[in-house]
Write a protein that holds these residues in place. Structure first.
Motif, PDB file in Angstrom:
ATOM      1  N   HIS A  25      21.608  58.059   0.725  1.00 27.75           N
ATOM      2  CA  HIS A  25      21.807  59.105   1.732  1.00 27.75           C
ATOM      3  C   HIS A  25      21.884  60.491   1.096  1.00 27.75           C
ATOM      4  O   HIS A  25      21.377  61.459   1.661  1.00 27.75           O
ATOM      5  CB  HIS A  25      23.050  58.817   2.569  1.00 27.75           C
ATOM      6  N   ARG A  28      18.412  61.601   0.493  1.00 25.44           N
ATOM      7  CA  ARG A  28      17.770  62.075   1.721  1.00 25.44           C
ATOM      8  C   ARG A  28      18.224  63.504   2.044  1.00 25.44           C
ATOM      9  O   ARG A  28      17.423  64.336   2.464  1.00 25.44           O
ATOM     10  CB  ARG A  28      18.074  61.147   2.894  1.00 25.44           C
ATOM     11  N   SER A  39      16.053  64.776   8.053  1.00 25.39           N
ATOM     12  CA  SER A  39      17.023  63.678   8.085  1.00 25.39           C
ATOM     13  C   SER A  39      17.919  63.844   9.294  1.00 25.39           C
ATOM     14  O   SER A  39      18.600  64.864   9.435  1.00 25.39           O
ATOM     15  CB  SER A  39      17.858  63.680   6.803  1.00 25.39           C
ATOM     16  N   ASN A  53      14.909  59.132   8.886  1.00 24.28           N
ATOM     17  CA  ASN A  53      14.339  60.207   8.073  1.00 24.28           C
ATOM     18  C   ASN A  53      12.833  60.253   8.274  1.00 24.28           C
ATOM     19  O   ASN A  53      12.175  59.210   8.282  1.00 24.28           O
ATOM     20  CB  ASN A  53      14.633  59.959   6.594  1.00 24.28           C
ATOM     21  N   TYR A  55       9.459  61.928   6.642  1.00 29.08           N
ATOM     22  CA  TYR A  55       8.817  62.661   5.555  1.00 29.08           C
ATOM     23  C   TYR A  55       7.456  63.113   6.082  1.00 29.08           C
ATOM     24  O   TYR A  55       6.569  62.275   6.298  1.00 29.08           O
ATOM     25  CB  TYR A  55       8.665  61.768   4.319  1.00 29.08           C
TER      26      TYR A  55
END
Length: 161
Positions: A25, A28, A39, A53, A55
């Protein structure tokens, strides 16, 4: 996601028997601060209940060269499941992903702990990419040994537009 959320999520996941996740975490959060990821954390009645999350430029699996967004590390704490939190997180992640491309992808673990996620992805229209199993970010060759742990995944994609 905020700094304090990482500790809460890690503690709650450990309490339900999952592997420690604080470093995951925090990574992230770091990626978010560097502009590499979005996130998100869901709350239920004021309590941290789940996370996801996005990306925008996925880096793993068979679609990494396509510059499609990737959904990574999606989870709803067990005590908050069956309240629609996972669907809301996925809806939000897909809206964010649609800002970057017409397709989004994700990898899902294959052991029974991922069963509810596997079903959810199929119901939401995700389809396997056809590249077979991946283990620790590498494609498994036919008949090669692998271990059915959190690193054994199958990749799925979904058209958003």
């Amino acid at each position: 996601m905020r700094e304090g959320d990482a500790q809460i999520l890690s503690d709650e996941e450990a309490a339900q028997g999952w592997a420690p996740t604080l470093e995951k975490h925090r990574n992230r959060l770091k990626d978010q601060s560097e502009g590499k990821a979005v996130s998100l954390v869901a709350e239920y009645r004021g309590e941290v209940a789940g996370y996801i999350n996005v990306y925008p430029h996925g880096q793993d699996g068979p679609f990494s060269s396509k510059n499609w967004p990737e959904i990574v590390d999606f989870g709803v704490l067990e005590k908050y499941r069956r309240h629609g939190i996972g669907s809301i997180l996925m809806d939000t992640a897909e809206r964010i992903a649609a800002e970057y491309a017409a397709v989004v992808y994700l990898g899902v673990g294959l052991h029974s702990g991922y069963g509810s996620a596997q079903r959810m992805y199929v119901k939401r229209g995700y389809i396997p990419d056809g590249s077979g199993l991946w283990y620790r970010d590498r494609q498994c060759q036919p008949h090669a040994p692998c271990r059915n742990d959190d690193d054994l995944v199958l990749y799925f994609s979904k058209k958003l537009k």
